[in-house]
Design a protein around this motif. Structure first.
Motif, PDB file in Angstrom:
ATOM      1  N   GLU A 250       0.716  -1.181  -0.116  1.00 55.01           N
ATOM      2  CA  GLU A 250       0.066   0.094   0.173  1.00 55.01           C
ATOM      3  C   GLU A 250       0.727   1.173  -0.088  1.00 55.01           C
ATOM      4  N   LYS A 251       2.269   1.212  -0.144  1.00 55.87           N
ATOM      5  CA  LYS A 251       2.976   2.600   0.171  1.00 55.87           C
ATOM      6  C   LYS A 251       3.239   2.854  -1.335  1.00 55.87           C
TER       7      LYS A 251
ATOM      8  N   GLU B 287       6.131   3.998  -2.584  1.00 62.23           N
ATOM      9  CA  GLU B 287       7.356   3.520  -2.903  1.00 62.23           C
ATOM     10  C   GLU B 287       7.352   2.111  -3.645  1.00 62.23           C
ATOM     11  N   LEU B 288       6.510   1.288  -3.598  1.00 62.61           N
ATOM     12  CA  LEU B 288       6.434   0.152  -4.212  1.00 62.61           C
ATOM     13  C   LEU B 288       5.961   0.433  -5.782  1.00 62.61           C
ATOM     14  N   LEU B 289       5.028   1.212  -5.719  1.00 60.70           N
ATOM     15  CA  LEU B 289       4.520   1.818  -7.168  1.00 60.70           C
ATOM     16  C   LEU B 289       5.735   2.366  -7.906  1.00 60.70           C
ATOM     17  N   HIS B 290       6.634   3.176  -7.209  1.00 56.50           N
ATOM     18  CA  HIS B 290       7.493   3.797  -8.292  1.00 56.50           C
ATOM     19  C   HIS B 290       8.475   2.911  -8.503  1.00 56.50           C
ATOM     20  N   LEU B 291       8.992   1.945  -7.752  1.00 59.78           N
ATOM     21  CA  LEU B 291       9.876   0.982  -8.042  1.00 59.78           C
ATOM     22  C   LEU B 291       9.325  -0.096  -9.179  1.00 59.78           C
TER      23      LEU B 291
END
Length: 69
Positions: A55-56, A58-62
């Motif tokens: 849900e953060k 950071e994971l989406l950007h990565l």
């Protein structure tokens, strides 16, 4: 001492990718195998998805960075 070993590891990874690319361009299946081996080793080291919460942001950007490479 550890820094020297890391340099050899990075140089080995670059050599593996370069040799695989060279062989792949000239139609060798060994080159394709070396490139796949490089991807199997490098991907978990560069993109550690398992250390991020779903849900953060950071994971989406990565993940976006991973899919555009």
């Amino acid at each position: 001492m550890v820094i020297i070993q890391i340099k050899f590891l990075v140089a080995g990874a670059i050599a593996l990718k370069a040799l695989g690319s060279f062989l792949f361009v000239f139609g060798s299946t060994i080159g394709a195998t070396l490139l796949i081996l490089h991807q199997l080793i490098a991907t978990p080291l560069l993109y550690d998805f398992y250390n991020y919460d779903v849900e953060k942001k950071e994971l989406l950007h990565l993940f976006i960075k991973f899919t555009q490479v």
